[in-house]
Design a protein around this motif. Sequence first.
Motif, PDB file in Angstrom:
ATOM      1  N   ASP A  63      51.139 -50.214  48.068  1.00  0.00           N
ATOM      2  CA  ASP A  63      51.792 -49.584  49.217  1.00  0.00           C
ATOM      3  C   ASP A  63      52.923 -48.633  48.795  1.00  0.00           C
ATOM      4  O   ASP A  63      54.078 -48.802  49.196  1.00  0.00           O
ATOM      5  CB  ASP A  63      52.323 -50.671  50.173  1.00  0.00           C
TER       6      ASP A  63
ATOM      7  N   SER B 152      41.409 -47.605  52.439  1.00  0.00           N
ATOM      8  CA  SER B 152      41.991 -48.624  53.308  1.00  0.00           C
ATOM      9  C   SER B 152      40.896 -49.444  53.982  1.00  0.00           C
ATOM     10  O   SER B 152      39.856 -48.921  54.373  1.00  0.00           O
ATOM     11  CB  SER B 152      42.854 -47.935  54.371  1.00  0.00           C
TER      12      SER B 152
ATOM     13  N   SER C 201      57.359 -51.179  55.523  1.00  0.00           N
ATOM     14  CA  SER C 201      57.147 -49.979  56.320  1.00  0.00           C
ATOM     15  C   SER C 201      56.096 -50.222  57.390  1.00  0.00           C
ATOM     16  O   SER C 201      55.416 -51.242  57.395  1.00  0.00           O
ATOM     17  CB  SER C 201      56.736 -48.811  55.426  1.00  0.00           C
ATOM     18  N   CYS C 202      55.984 -49.239  58.279  1.00  0.00           N
ATOM     19  CA  CYS C 202      54.953 -49.245  59.307  1.00  0.00           C
ATOM     20  C   CYS C 202      53.787 -48.382  58.824  1.00  0.00           C
ATOM     21  O   CYS C 202      53.986 -47.413  58.101  1.00  0.00           O
ATOM     22  CB  CYS C 202      55.508 -48.668  60.603  1.00  0.00           C
ATOM     23  N   HIS C 203      52.605 -48.767  59.255  1.00  0.00           N
ATOM     24  CA  HIS C 203      51.386 -48.128  58.749  1.00  0.00           C
ATOM     25  C   HIS C 203      50.447 -47.723  59.878  1.00  0.00           C
ATOM     26  O   HIS C 203      50.188 -48.526  60.775  1.00  0.00           O
ATOM     27  CB  HIS C 203      50.626 -49.102  57.852  1.00  0.00           C
TER      28      HIS C 203
ATOM     29  N   THR D 209      54.657 -45.418  62.011  1.00  0.00           N
ATOM     30  CA  THR D 209      54.663 -44.946  60.627  1.00  0.00           C
ATOM     31  C   THR D 209      56.074 -44.853  60.047  1.00  0.00           C
ATOM     32  O   THR D 209      57.024 -44.595  60.794  1.00  0.00           O
ATOM     33  CB  THR D 209      53.958 -43.576  60.510  1.00  0.00           C
TER      34      THR D 209
ATOM     35  N   GLN E  84      47.334 -46.640  58.831  1.00  0.00           N
ATOM     36  CA  GLN E  84      46.219 -47.310  58.152  1.00  0.00           C
ATOM     37  C   GLN E  84      46.792 -48.401  57.248  1.00  0.00           C
ATOM     38  O   GLN E  84      47.836 -48.196  56.635  1.00  0.00           O
ATOM     39  CB  GLN E  84      45.465 -46.314  57.249  1.00  0.00           C
ATOM     40  N   ALA E  85      46.113 -49.514  57.141  1.00  0.00           N
ATOM     41  CA  ALA E  85      46.549 -50.556  56.203  1.00  0.00           C
ATOM     42  C   ALA E  85      46.582 -49.975  54.787  1.00  0.00           C
ATOM     43  O   ALA E  85      45.717 -49.171  54.441  1.00  0.00           O
ATOM     44  CB  ALA E  85      45.591 -51.735  56.257  1.00  0.00           C
ATOM     45  N   PRO E  86      47.578 -50.374  53.980  1.00  0.00           N
ATOM     46  CA  PRO E  86      47.628 -49.871  52.599  1.00  0.00           C
ATOM     47  C   PRO E  86      46.346 -50.226  51.835  1.00  0.00           C
ATOM     48  O   PRO E  86      45.710 -51.239  52.113  1.00  0.00           O
ATOM     49  CB  PRO E  86      48.828 -50.606  51.999  1.00  0.00           C
TER      50      PRO E  86
ATOM     51  N   ARG F 140      59.139 -45.883  56.724  1.00  0.00           N
ATOM     52  CA  ARG F 140      59.994 -46.961  56.218  1.00  0.00           C
ATOM     53  C   ARG F 140      61.291 -46.987  57.008  1.00  0.00           C
ATOM     54  O   ARG F 140      61.738 -45.946  57.481  1.00  0.00           O
ATOM     55  CB  ARG F 140      60.311 -46.685  54.750  1.00  0.00           C
TER      56      ARG F 140
ATOM     57  N   GLY G 225      46.703 -50.202  60.710  1.00  0.00           N
ATOM     58  CA  GLY G 225      48.008 -50.846  60.805  1.00  0.00           C
ATOM     59  C   GLY G 225      48.441 -50.928  62.260  1.00  0.00           C
ATOM     60  O   GLY G 225      47.608 -50.975  63.168  1.00  0.00           O
TER      61      GLY G 225
ATOM     62  N   ALA H 147      46.669 -55.315  59.277  1.00  0.00           N
ATOM     63  CA  ALA H 147      47.142 -55.076  57.903  1.00  0.00           C
ATOM     64  C   ALA H 147      47.581 -56.359  57.192  1.00  0.00           C
ATOM     65  O   ALA H 147      47.835 -56.335  55.985  1.00  0.00           O
ATOM     66  CB  ALA H 147      48.262 -54.028  57.835  1.00  0.00           C
TER      67      ALA H 147
END
Length: 305
Positions: free
Chosen positions: A34, A194, A180-182, A202, A184-186, A204, A198, A85
């Motif tokens: 990530d 991915s 952080s916010c996503h 989006t 897409q999942a990392p 940090r 998420g 996620a």
Amino acid sequence: ATLNAALSDSHSEKDYQQVYNAIANQIREYDEYDGAIGFGPALVRLAWHLSGTFVGPVGCPHISGGSFGGTIRLPKEASDPANNALENARWVLEPVKKQFSWISYGDLYTLAGVTAVQEMGGPKIGWRAGRKDLGVEYASTGKLPDASRDADYIRSLFVKRMGFTERETVALIGAHALGSCHVQAPVLPGATKSQGVGSGYTGRWTAAPNFFTNEFYRLLLEDKWTPKKWDGPFQYENKDELMMLPTDMALVQDASMKKLVVEYAKDQEKFFKDFAPAFKKLLELGIDFKGNKTYEFKTLDEQDL
Ligand code: DDH
């Protein structure tokens, strides 16, 4: 009513320190995950989402949710959109579960949250063993917070439903210094793309998202936050492209919560002192541990590992 922890636990503090070390080594091993944040924040979020389904408060006759049954491992609860996620966090713990097959998922996932907070420089968190895996009839969905809401909503969940004080509530949300916010999942180590979505938000919260600090409060107070112009859900950003959720901003829009934000922004030690017991309480919601002892684990650094 409460769920009763296993009393005669045949494992010792030393055994759990071994599990702690194995989790901490997974965090070390995959430090590039990530965008080089690593798995620490995801493990804190896993422990919180397993526990934060609790409907109580303790003593009320119809409790549900909480960490006891380890039910976030089951597809019904894992597929709650609030848990998007988190399959990645469970992935990194599976080798630990294989190595220590005697530990329940509830104990493993809560211990992972404790490990991650400590390894990222946070306070020592007391932890107790004894959760037992439960089946799908105990899985809990739709109970985790909606980030688009305000301070009264936060109170209705944390204070009324889970039995936290307002101080404990504001301290717990300080965990948003991490991660952080996503959208897409990392991407998982070894994978090329991915595996899922998420939260849709989006960015940090802080510039050092794998260090446990009081930065979240300081930024919340001192920076200028404006609505982000984008196609995604409503959120805030500052000039450095850091982010805040509507529920984060709610903490400074509400007079009594704001007082606590000011206190924690000034005094990291006080934040640590309040966070540690609040996080322990979160991980223990609805559980009667009987006489089980509270353990405090050493970090890898403290063991010269
Ligand atoms: Fe949170 N959180 N959280 N949170 N949380 C997200 C990520 C992380 C809310 C929403 C979100 C707590 C409270 C709230 C962590 C810890 C804690 C994301 C982004 C959203 C959205 C997920 C993603 O896209 O991957 C809301 C709403 C609340 C609320 O209280 C109203 C609390 C109490 C904690 C805690 O640990 C005690 C952590 C850590 C993350 C970062 C995860 C990661 O992968 O990075």
